[in-house]
Design an enzyme around this catalytic site. Structure first.
Site, PDB file in Angstrom:
ATOM      1  N   SER A  28      20.077 -21.380 -10.117  1.00 29.49           N
ATOM      2  CA  SER A  28      20.753 -22.620  -9.727  1.00 29.49           C
ATOM      3  C   SER A  28      19.873 -23.821 -10.062  1.00 29.49           C
ATOM      4  CB  SER A  28      21.026 -22.599  -8.222  1.00 29.49           C
ATOM      5  OG  SER A  28      19.802 -22.757  -7.526  1.00 29.49           O
ATOM      6  N   LYS A  29      20.466 -24.983  -9.932  1.00 25.55           N
ATOM      7  CA  LYS A  29      19.739 -26.219 -10.194  1.00 25.55           C
ATOM      8  C   LYS A  29      18.546 -26.334  -9.236  1.00 25.55           C
ATOM      9  CE  LYS A  29      20.628 -31.173  -9.827  1.00 25.55           C
ATOM     10  NZ  LYS A  29      19.225 -31.464  -9.692  1.00 25.55           N
ATOM     11  N   ARG A  30      18.754 -25.839  -8.016  1.00 32.70           N
ATOM     12  CA  ARG A  30      17.667 -25.881  -7.013  1.00 32.70           C
ATOM     13  C   ARG A  30      16.427 -25.131  -7.507  1.00 32.70           C
ATOM     14  NH1 ARG A  30      19.789 -24.844  -1.770  1.00 32.70           N
ATOM     15  NH2 ARG A  30      17.789 -23.906  -1.241  1.00 32.70           N
TER      16      ARG A  30
END
Ligand code: GLU
Length: 506
Positions: free
Chosen positions: A264-266
């Site tokens: 994910s972007k996280r």
């Protein structure tokens, strides 16, 4: 040569394209090109609530940067166009009506409050509410399977909200084939009657996707694993329409570098790498997300790295040009299990590609960076610098760090290295070195090396005693390419000046 292979990349423009999406596009592209087929871009923008205005441009810009152009799509060879689903609304309505007519779909008038009540009632009993064969005709749900034709018409005429649901066949073990996962079976009694069409005149993803894949003569559906649960409905929809289904291939997920689950972007934010091909500015929040392009990755290296996230050639070879990928790509070598993303490997690919790049191309990339630093040197000089440092560079953005001393004198000196190498007597020795250097006539790398080394030998002092302080004077630290190459590049005057500067400062 004409080919029957027609594949599509069908993103929903809901935000920037994640690298998982780029990989789906890439595999579709490779598969199409390998089979002399057609690669299509279709924009699936029927969900207006999730629509993001600049997302479609982002998608096309990303494909362009990656050098995987589509053959048909919005504004290009619109043979089966339009290629934006929002511009095909009427088509879906016609096909929804066909399913109603043939009994494969039905109107449902249940309000969201009513459905909520059913859901909560089930939850209270520890059950899950599924709208399907087991309750659709029991009279508690309000749909055209239980209402008379007249009642249905009256409700529609009165403007009641409705949806059209698929009437999933009961009591069947559905057998399907996936090109990557092999045989898949499912009991149709476990499926819910998915909504195909909404009262607002818009189809859902399922209907629009199947109708378009059919009308656009798609031969293979290659998409992410997250769409695998939709496959039974899609296969059944083809049957309902009496169409033959394309082949399906569901690609493995791209997983987090550490821990479990989807990348994910996280993860990118936390570990310091981009998850998007291009920088993305969220117009609503103003947030800017990093992109591979802006972070200095080469598009061909990036594509090579992505190709290996879920596929491998079965050999030791890792560096593949796009042409080689096209030649060797095969769905049978795509793995079923998720592919762990490795940011170090992404850098490694870039470093490998750096070595294959033409020095002139790299020089053209470096000159604007130099300009920003206020440095202007001729192309020939920069080219020489680039060829001497590229071996150690991962990104063009590293060039300055690796080569600033070719352009300007060091502003500071590495403290530890100075302490260790600039001792008592060093300043006197370096004064003598500077004097000797200022008398060297032939200032090539080879000759300065020869003369300085002879001088040191004659003086019977250790090489390190001169070479380390000399490097410190010129570079500011004990790093960089061959010292005499630096000397020859910056020239006699600058060399002497830097030695004097070091004597003053150290
Ligand atoms: N619109 C879907 C997506 O955003 C397409 C899925 C498919 O390829 O069928 O990924």
């Amino acid at each position: 040569m004409e080919s029957n292979v027609r594949v599509r990349f069908a993103p929903s423009p809901t935000g920037p394209l994640h690298i998982g999406g780029v990989r789906t596009a890439l595999y579709n592209y490779l598969f199409a090109k390998k089979h002399n087929g057609t690669f299509i871009l279709r924009i699936e923008d029927t969900d207006q609530s999730r629509y993001v205005a600049n997302a479609e441009n982002y998608i096309t810009d990303a494909l362009e940067w990656c050098n995987i152009p589509f053959d048909e799509g919005p504004g290009k060879n619109e043979k089966f166009g339009p290629y934006r689903q929002s511009e095909r609304k009427n088509t879906y309505k016609e096909y929804a009506a066909i399913l109603i007519k043939t009994g494969w779909a039905y109107y449902a008038f249940d309000t969201s409050e009513q459905l909520d009540t059913h859901r909560k009632g089930h939850e209270a009993e520890g059950k899950t509410f599924i709208y399907n064969w087991h309750n659709r005709e029991k009279g508690r749900l309000i749909n055209s399977l239980v209402l008379t034709n007249e009642e249905v018409q009256n409700r529609i005429n009165a403007g009641d909200n409705y949806v059209i649901r698929f009437k999933t066949p009961q009591d069947e073990i559905l057998r399907m084939q996936d090109e990557i996962r092999g045989k898949i079976t499912i009991d149709t009694n476990t499926l819910d009657d998915k909504i195909l069409f909404k009262g607002d005149g818009m189809p859902t993803y399922h209907l629009a996707n199947i109708v378009d894949d059919h009308l656009m003569e798609i031969s293979h559906v290659i998409r992410g694993e997250e769409w695998l649960p939709s496959m039974p409905l899609h296969v059944l929809l083809y049957r309902a329409f009496g169409w033959s289904a394309p082949k399906f291939a569901h690609l493995p997920l791209i997983l987090k570098p550490v821990g479990k689950g989807k990348l994910s972007k996280r993860d990118g934010d936390k570990l310091g790498f981009p998850v998007f091909p291009l920088e993305y500015k969220n117009d609503a929040s103003g947030d800017v997300s990093r992109g591979y392009k802006e972070d200095g990755y080469f598009a061909d290296g990036f594509i090579n790295m992505l190709a290996f996230l879920g596929w491998n050639p079965g050999t030791e070879q890792e560096i593949f040009s796009l042409q080689e990928l096209i030649k060797d790509f095969d769905l049978s070598r795509v793995s079923k299990s998720g592919a762990k993303f490795n940011p170090d490997k992404a850098s490694w690919f870039n470093q490998q590609y750096m070595q294959t790049k033409d020095n002139t191309e790299l020089t053209d990339l470096y000159i604007p960076i130099l300009k920003e630093k206020g440095v202007s040197r001729d192309q020939e000089y920069v080219l020489k610098v680039v060829s001497s440092i590229k071996e150690r560079a991962v990104f063009v953005n590293d060039f300055w760090e690796l080569s600033s001393f070719f352009f300007e004198a060091p502003i500071e000196f590495d403290v530890k290295a100075s302490k260790k190498n600039w001792k008592e007597g060093t300043s006197e020795l370096m004064t003598a070195v500077a004097l000797f250097i200022s008398n060297i006539e032939d200032f090539t790398s080879e000759n300065t090396e020869k003369e300085i080394k002879e001088w040191i030998t004659n003086k019977e002092i250790g090489f390190g005693k001169v070479m380390q302080p000399l490097r410190l004077s010129l570079v500011g630290k004990l790093a960089g390419p061959h010292l005499f190459d630096i000397i020859a590049m910056i020239g006699k005057q600058e060399t002497v000046k830097r030695i004097e500067n070091a004597i003053n400062k150290l």
